[in-house]
Write a protein that holds these residues in place. Structure first.
Motif, PDB file in Angstrom:
ATOM      1  N   ASP A 111      88.610  18.173  87.096  1.00  0.00           N
ATOM      2  CA  ASP A 111      90.005  18.187  87.528  1.00  0.00           C
ATOM      3  C   ASP A 111      90.754  17.026  86.890  1.00  0.00           C
ATOM      4  O   ASP A 111      91.386  16.206  87.556  1.00  0.00           O
ATOM      5  CB  ASP A 111      90.131  18.177  89.058  1.00  0.00           C
ATOM      6  N   LEU A 112      90.665  16.999  85.563  1.00  0.00           N
ATOM      7  CA  LEU A 112      91.426  16.033  84.795  1.00  0.00           C
ATOM      8  C   LEU A 112      92.918  16.285  85.015  1.00  0.00           C
ATOM      9  O   LEU A 112      93.710  15.350  85.123  1.00  0.00           O
ATOM     10  CB  LEU A 112      91.110  16.171  83.297  1.00  0.00           C
ATOM     11  N   SER A 113      93.277  17.580  85.055  1.00  0.00           N
ATOM     12  CA  SER A 113      94.668  18.009  85.120  1.00  0.00           C
ATOM     13  C   SER A 113      94.935  18.754  86.417  1.00  0.00           C
ATOM     14  O   SER A 113      94.007  19.100  87.152  1.00  0.00           O
ATOM     15  CB  SER A 113      94.979  18.934  83.937  1.00  0.00           C
ATOM     16  N   SER A 132      88.130   0.212  78.511  1.00  0.00           N
ATOM     17  CA  SER A 132      87.253  -0.655  77.724  1.00  0.00           C
ATOM     18  C   SER A 132      86.055   0.119  77.192  1.00  0.00           C
ATOM     19  O   SER A 132      85.558  -0.158  76.102  1.00  0.00           O
ATOM     20  CB  SER A 132      86.776  -1.835  78.581  1.00  0.00           C
ATOM     21  N   ALA A 133      85.584   1.093  77.951  1.00  0.00           N
ATOM     22  CA  ALA A 133      84.489   1.952  77.491  1.00  0.00           C
ATOM     23  C   ALA A 133      85.083   3.095  76.672  1.00  0.00           C
ATOM     24  O   ALA A 133      85.899   3.865  77.171  1.00  0.00           O
ATOM     25  CB  ALA A 133      83.717   2.507  78.680  1.00  0.00           C
ATOM     26  N   LYS A 134      84.705   3.184  75.427  1.00  0.00           N
ATOM     27  CA  LYS A 134      85.311   4.181  74.537  1.00  0.00           C
ATOM     28  C   LYS A 134      84.587   5.526  74.556  1.00  0.00           C
ATOM     29  O   LYS A 134      85.130   6.529  74.124  1.00  0.00           O
ATOM     30  CB  LYS A 134      85.355   3.639  73.098  1.00  0.00           C
ATOM     31  N   GLN A 135      83.348   5.546  75.041  1.00  0.00           N
ATOM     32  CA  GLN A 135      82.610   6.803  75.147  1.00  0.00           C
ATOM     33  C   GLN A 135      82.863   7.403  76.529  1.00  0.00           C
ATOM     34  O   GLN A 135      82.574   6.777  77.549  1.00  0.00           O
ATOM     35  CB  GLN A 135      81.112   6.564  74.960  1.00  0.00           C
ATOM     36  N   ILE A 136      83.425   8.599  76.552  1.00  0.00           N
ATOM     37  CA  ILE A 136      83.718   9.260  77.820  1.00  0.00           C
ATOM     38  C   ILE A 136      83.157  10.680  77.766  1.00  0.00           C
ATOM     39  O   ILE A 136      83.382  11.415  76.805  1.00  0.00           O
ATOM     40  CB  ILE A 136      85.241   9.309  78.106  1.00  0.00           C
ATOM     41  N   TYR A 137      82.422  11.049  78.800  1.00  0.00           N
ATOM     42  CA  TYR A 137      81.861  12.393  78.920  1.00  0.00           C
ATOM     43  C   TYR A 137      82.619  13.138  80.018  1.00  0.00           C
ATOM     44  O   TYR A 137      82.953  12.556  81.058  1.00  0.00           O
ATOM     45  CB  TYR A 137      80.370  12.323  79.269  1.00  0.00           C
ATOM     46  N   PHE A 138      82.854  14.428  79.786  1.00  0.00           N
ATOM     47  CA  PHE A 138      83.647  15.224  80.721  1.00  0.00           C
ATOM     48  C   PHE A 138      82.914  16.500  81.124  1.00  0.00           C
ATOM     49  O   PHE A 138      82.143  17.051  80.346  1.00  0.00           O
ATOM     50  CB  PHE A 138      84.975  15.651  80.075  1.00  0.00           C
ATOM     51  N   VAL A 139      83.189  16.960  82.333  1.00  0.00           N
ATOM     52  CA  VAL A 139      82.928  18.344  82.729  1.00  0.00           C
ATOM     53  C   VAL A 139      84.220  18.844  83.378  1.00  0.00           C
ATOM     54  O   VAL A 139      84.975  18.070  83.949  1.00  0.00           O
ATOM     55  CB  VAL A 139      81.742  18.487  83.725  1.00  0.00           C
ATOM     56  N   PRO A 140      84.504  20.145  83.281  1.00  0.00           N
ATOM     57  CA  PRO A 140      85.766  20.650  83.823  1.00  0.00           C
ATOM     58  C   PRO A 140      85.719  20.877  85.327  1.00  0.00           C
ATOM     59  O   PRO A 140      84.665  21.171  85.906  1.00  0.00           O
ATOM     60  CB  PRO A 140      85.950  21.986  83.091  1.00  0.00           C
ATOM     61  N   GLY A 141      86.894  20.737  85.957  1.00  0.00           N
ATOM     62  CA  GLY A 141      87.088  21.208  87.320  1.00  0.00           C
ATOM     63  C   GLY A 141      87.859  22.512  87.259  1.00  0.00           C
ATOM     64  O   GLY A 141      88.321  22.930  86.193  1.00  0.00           O
ATOM     65  N   GLU A 142      88.024  23.173  88.397  1.00  0.00           N
ATOM     66  CA  GLU A 142      88.723  24.463  88.392  1.00  0.00           C
ATOM     67  C   GLU A 142      90.170  24.332  87.937  1.00  0.00           C
ATOM     68  O   GLU A 142      90.729  25.256  87.332  1.00  0.00           O
ATOM     69  CB  GLU A 142      88.633  25.130  89.773  1.00  0.00           C
ATOM     70  N   VAL A 174      67.130   7.638  80.051  1.00  0.00           N
ATOM     71  CA  VAL A 174      67.644   8.472  81.144  1.00  0.00           C
ATOM     72  C   VAL A 174      68.246   9.738  80.542  1.00  0.00           C
ATOM     73  O   VAL A 174      68.987   9.678  79.552  1.00  0.00           O
ATOM     74  CB  VAL A 174      68.720   7.725  81.961  1.00  0.00           C
ATOM     75  N   HIS A 175      67.934  10.895  81.120  1.00  0.00           N
ATOM     76  CA  HIS A 175      68.440  12.167  80.619  1.00  0.00           C
ATOM     77  C   HIS A 175      69.593  12.639  81.503  1.00  0.00           C
ATOM     78  O   HIS A 175      69.442  12.827  82.714  1.00  0.00           O
ATOM     79  CB  HIS A 175      67.335  13.221  80.605  1.00  0.00           C
ATOM     80  N   PHE A 176      70.775  12.801  80.906  1.00  0.00           N
ATOM     81  CA  PHE A 176      71.981  13.234  81.596  1.00  0.00           C
ATOM     82  C   PHE A 176      72.260  14.699  81.272  1.00  0.00           C
ATOM     83  O   PHE A 176      72.147  15.122  80.122  1.00  0.00           O
ATOM     84  CB  PHE A 176      73.187  12.397  81.142  1.00  0.00           C
ATOM     85  N   VAL A 177      72.664  15.454  82.286  1.00  0.00           N
ATOM     86  CA  VAL A 177      72.990  16.864  82.097  1.00  0.00           C
ATOM     87  C   VAL A 177      74.349  17.144  82.743  1.00  0.00           C
ATOM     88  O   VAL A 177      74.518  16.980  83.957  1.00  0.00           O
ATOM     89  CB  VAL A 177      71.923  17.784  82.726  1.00  0.00           C
ATOM     90  N   GLY A 178      75.312  17.551  81.913  1.00  0.00           N
ATOM     91  CA  GLY A 178      76.626  17.946  82.411  1.00  0.00           C
ATOM     92  C   GLY A 178      76.671  19.450  82.624  1.00  0.00           C
ATOM     93  O   GLY A 178      76.419  20.220  81.693  1.00  0.00           O
ATOM     94  N   LEU A 179      76.964  19.867  83.843  1.00  0.00           N
ATOM     95  CA  LEU A 179      76.957  21.284  84.205  1.00  0.00           C
ATOM     96  C   LEU A 179      78.356  21.769  84.572  1.00  0.00           C
ATOM     97  O   LEU A 179      79.212  20.979  84.989  1.00  0.00           O
ATOM     98  CB  LEU A 179      76.006  21.522  85.383  1.00  0.00           C
ATOM     99  N   VAL A 180      78.587  23.065  84.439  1.00  0.00           N
ATOM    100  CA  VAL A 180      79.880  23.676  84.748  1.00  0.00           C
ATOM    101  C   VAL A 180      79.695  24.696  85.857  1.00  0.00           C
ATOM    102  O   VAL A 180      79.005  25.702  85.671  1.00  0.00           O
ATOM    103  CB  VAL A 180      80.495  24.343  83.502  1.00  0.00           C
ATOM    104  N   ASN A 181      80.293  24.439  87.022  1.00  0.00           N
ATOM    105  CA  ASN A 181      80.162  25.384  88.140  1.00  0.00           C
ATOM    106  C   ASN A 181      81.523  25.857  88.651  1.00  0.00           C
ATOM    107  O   ASN A 181      81.671  26.221  89.819  1.00  0.00           O
ATOM    108  CB  ASN A 181      79.332  24.779  89.287  1.00  0.00           C
ATOM    109  N   VAL A 182      82.514  25.856  87.740  1.00  0.00           N
ATOM    110  CA  VAL A 182      83.871  26.267  88.135  1.00  0.00           C
ATOM    111  C   VAL A 182      84.386  27.459  87.342  1.00  0.00           C
ATOM    112  O   VAL A 182      85.522  27.896  87.541  1.00  0.00           O
ATOM    113  CB  VAL A 182      84.870  25.089  87.999  1.00  0.00           C
ATOM    114  N   ALA A 183      83.600  28.005  86.427  1.00  0.00           N
ATOM    115  CA  ALA A 183      84.053  29.160  85.648  1.00  0.00           C
ATOM    116  C   ALA A 183      84.136  30.380  86.564  1.00  0.00           C
ATOM    117  O   ALA A 183      83.251  30.613  87.390  1.00  0.00           O
ATOM    118  CB  ALA A 183      83.097  29.425  84.485  1.00  0.00           C
TER     119      ALA A 183
END
Length: 340
Positions: A111-113, A132-142, A174-183
């Motif tokens: 829910d960026l927007s 300050s942190a230039k690396q940003i990871y995203f997952v979408p909201g509805e 550390v293993h990170f997993v970004g998931l999408v549960n809003v489609a």
């Protein structure tokens, strides 16, 4: 179990009691409105301290890496609950930039927007450029998939991802997993991962050592908080079955705009505050939605989540920090956390 280990467990549980958290509070669901809580998983035993309490001397820069979770910025929202969500997002970024040690990256859990408009994403990008942190990871909201099934989101933030935007990456073991549960989410309905993503997740985790710390992050909680409001994911049980063999699993979510936590076995669940507006605690209002609070209290119920990882202790220490400087109180009881 040796007497020494039993004493350690009793000591850790007593620390929970001393911080005002019920002895079995992590197995229930704790709801906090703007308060901060630091918790560390060490050898499978949860310990915690209130955010306002003094951090351990070893806490400072002792972590192998640190990241910050922000969530639910809702750029474009302009109702009375918060007529200037851009300003409160900027406050969150300022707070991140003021951290004594720059985080390695930021995770935004959706829910960026507000209406998935290009202008809203433009505004978000402009604010995040100052982080300050230039690396940003995203997952979408509805809200990021309202008008075009997420095409705008994927073009901007989903390069190199699979399907509707899922992916994984590794950071210092550390293993990170970004998931999408809003489609294809129905109004008021529960989140869903779907068969294709589930197969990908199972394959992604195969072959990884059980000692690998796992962090799953998605917008809607991957545990059932309040089905009447759609606060949960229909097929989360299957997804979580894939991580049962791992010794340390952390699940970070947004969507509900308030802090809730629980621990089930080796899996720690955590939802974050919004940077835009609060929502009511489950069942305390006719429906979910923006909640208006007095203007001088707004920043106490908005916030960020700071995660510090210590390889030596195999622990994730999570600090929820309200945007406002003043303290706040716990409220409510619950039901039962790429720059690509």
């Amino acid at each position: 179990m040796t007497d020494k280990n039993k004493d350690l467990i009793d000591q850790k549980l007593q620390e929970l009691n001393d911080d005002g958290v019920d002895r079995r509070g992590f197995l229930k669901c704790m709801a906090w409105a703007g308060t901060g809580l630091v918790w560390t998983m060490s050898g499978g035993i949860p310990s915690s301290r209130a955010f306002a309490k003094t951090a351990p001397r070893s806490g400072g820069n002792g972590g192998d890496f640190t990241f910050v979770q922000i969530s639910d910025s809702h750029i474009g929202f302009n109702k009375p609950a918060n007529p200037d969500v851009t300003a409160t997002l900027q406050t969150a970024i300022n707070k991140i930039n003021a951290m004594p040690h720059k985080p390695d990256f930021i995770i935004h859990t959706g829910d960026l927007s507000q209406l998935s408009k290009p202008s809203e994403f433009d505004t978000l990008d402009q604010v995040l450029k100052g982080a300050s942190a230039k690396q940003i990871y995203f997952v979408p909201g509805e809200h990021d998939m309202l008008t075009d099934n997420g095409e705008q989101f994927l073009q901007r933030y989903g390069k190199g991802t699979k399907g509707t935007g899922w992916y994984s990456f590794d950071q210092k073991g550390v293993h990170f997993v970004g998931l999408v549960n809003v489609a294809n989410l129905k109004a008021g309905g529960m989140g869903s991962l779907g068969h294709e993503q589930m197969e990908w997740l199972e394959d992604d985790l195969k072959g990884r050592s059980a000692s690998t710390p796992i962090v799953l992050f998605a917008h809607i909680p991957l545990w059932t908080i309040y089905p009447d409001w759609g606060w949960g994911t229909d097929d989360s049980e299957q997804a979580l079955s894939y991580v049962k063999r791992f010794g340390s699993v952390t699940v970070l979510n947004g969507h509900i705009h308030q802090i809730m936590q629980k621990v089930e076995g080796k899996v720690s669940f955590h939802t974050a505050m919004s940077t835009a507006f609060p929502q009511p605690a489950p069942g305390t209002a006719p429906s979910a939605g923006p909640m208006k609070v007095p203007a001088d209290q707004l920043q106490r119920v908005l916030g960020i989540t700071d995660v510090n990882y210590l390889v030596s202790g195999r622990s994730l220490a999570i600090v929820d920090s309200p945007l406002g400087d003043s303290g706040s109180t716990a409220s409510g009881n619950g039901g039962g956390s790429g720059g690509r």
